[in-house]
Motif scaffolding. Structure first.
Motif, short mmCIF file in Angstrom:
data_model
loop_
_atom_site.label_atom_id
_atom_site.label_comp_id
_atom_site.label_asym_id
_atom_site.label_seq_id
_atom_site.Cartn_x
_atom_site.Cartn_y
_atom_site.Cartn_z
N ARG A 71 0.88 -1.17 0.00
CA ARG A 71 0.00 0.00 0.00
C ARG A 71 0.92 1.22 0.00
NH1 ARG A 71 -3.84 -1.29 3.94
NH2 ARG A 71 -4.84 -2.42 2.27
N VAL A 72 0.76 2.08 -1.02
CA VAL A 72 1.66 3.22 -1.22
C VAL A 72 0.84 4.50 -1.32
CG1 VAL A 72 3.45 4.17 -2.73
CG2 VAL A 72 3.19 1.68 -2.54
N HIS A 73 1.27 5.57 -0.63
CA HIS A 73 0.66 6.88 -0.76
C HIS A 73 1.52 7.70 -1.71
CE1 HIS A 73 -1.75 6.77 3.26
NE2 HIS A 73 -2.01 5.75 2.48
N VAL A 74 0.92 8.08 -2.84
CA VAL A 74 1.62 8.81 -3.89
C VAL A 74 1.06 10.22 -3.95
CG1 VAL A 74 2.15 8.88 -6.36
CG2 VAL A 74 1.92 6.67 -5.20
N ASP A 75 1.95 11.22 -3.93
CA ASP A 75 1.56 12.63 -4.03
C ASP A 75 1.68 13.07 -5.48
OD1 ASP A 75 1.21 12.87 -1.19
OD2 ASP A 75 3.39 12.95 -1.01
N VAL A 76 0.61 13.74 -5.97
CA VAL A 76 0.50 14.09 -7.37
C VAL A 76 0.13 15.56 -7.51
CG1 VAL A 76 -0.90 13.67 -9.44
CG2 VAL A 76 -0.21 11.76 -8.01
N LEU A 77 0.73 16.25 -8.46
CA LEU A 77 0.35 17.62 -8.79
C LEU A 77 -0.86 17.54 -9.72
CD1 LEU A 77 0.86 20.70 -8.80
CD2 LEU A 77 2.37 20.30 -10.77
N GLU A 78 -2.03 17.97 -9.23
CA GLU A 78 -3.25 17.89 -10.04
C GLU A 78 -3.54 19.19 -10.79
OE1 GLU A 78 -6.51 16.43 -7.62
OE2 GLU A 78 -6.04 14.41 -8.33
N VAL A 79 -3.35 20.35 -10.13
CA VAL A 79 -3.64 21.63 -10.77
C VAL A 79 -2.46 22.58 -10.54
CG1 VAL A 79 -5.25 23.57 -10.90
CG2 VAL A 79 -6.11 21.29 -10.30
N PRO A 80 -1.61 22.74 -11.56
CA PRO A 80 -0.48 23.67 -11.40
C PRO A 80 -0.99 25.11 -11.49
CG PRO A 80 -0.40 22.58 -13.55
CD PRO A 80 -1.57 22.02 -12.82
#
Length: 118
Positions: A71-80
């Motif tokens: 189980r991995v928590h991935v941080d993503v840029l959704e709205v630059p």
């Protein structure tokens, strides 16, 4: 007669060597098809999630062993946005099976880049 025994011994030795080589290769394949550790799990989660949602991963904030995988928590840029501190990021929880295949994901948090965890 001794010549036949010697030939039989050489054949048996070759056969045993081939068998040992095949079983070692099979063992190596079964081990290599499994995700080996948290670093590889994190890489696979980032790649799989990026392909599905179309946003690049910024980083990984957690990795832990699950019952049958990771189980991995991935941080993503959704709205630059400009300035960058107002950009919207999200944290996704990604589940991988024992082979490292993405089985499911869900967004668990959305936040501004400049926001702190209080």
């Amino acid at each position: 007669m001794p010549e036949q025994r010697e030939r039989h011994t050489r054949t048996a030795t070759k056969s045993a060597t081939k068998s040992a080589t095949k079983s070692a290769a099979a063992s190596k394949r079964s081990t290599s098809s499994r995700t080996k550790g948290p670093e590889e799990a994190a890489r696979r989660a980032c790649r799989g999630l990026s392909r599905l949602i179309g946003h690049e991963a910024e980083g990984v904030s957690a990795v832990r062993r699950a019952e049958e995988g990771w189980r991995v928590h991935v941080d993503v840029l959704e709205v630059p946005r400009i300035p960058d501190t107002t950009s919207l990021l999200a944290t996704y929880e990604v589940e991988l099976d024992g082979k490292g295949e993405l089985t499911q994901y869900r967004r668990i948090r959305r936040y501004r880049r400049g926001a702190s965890d209080d």
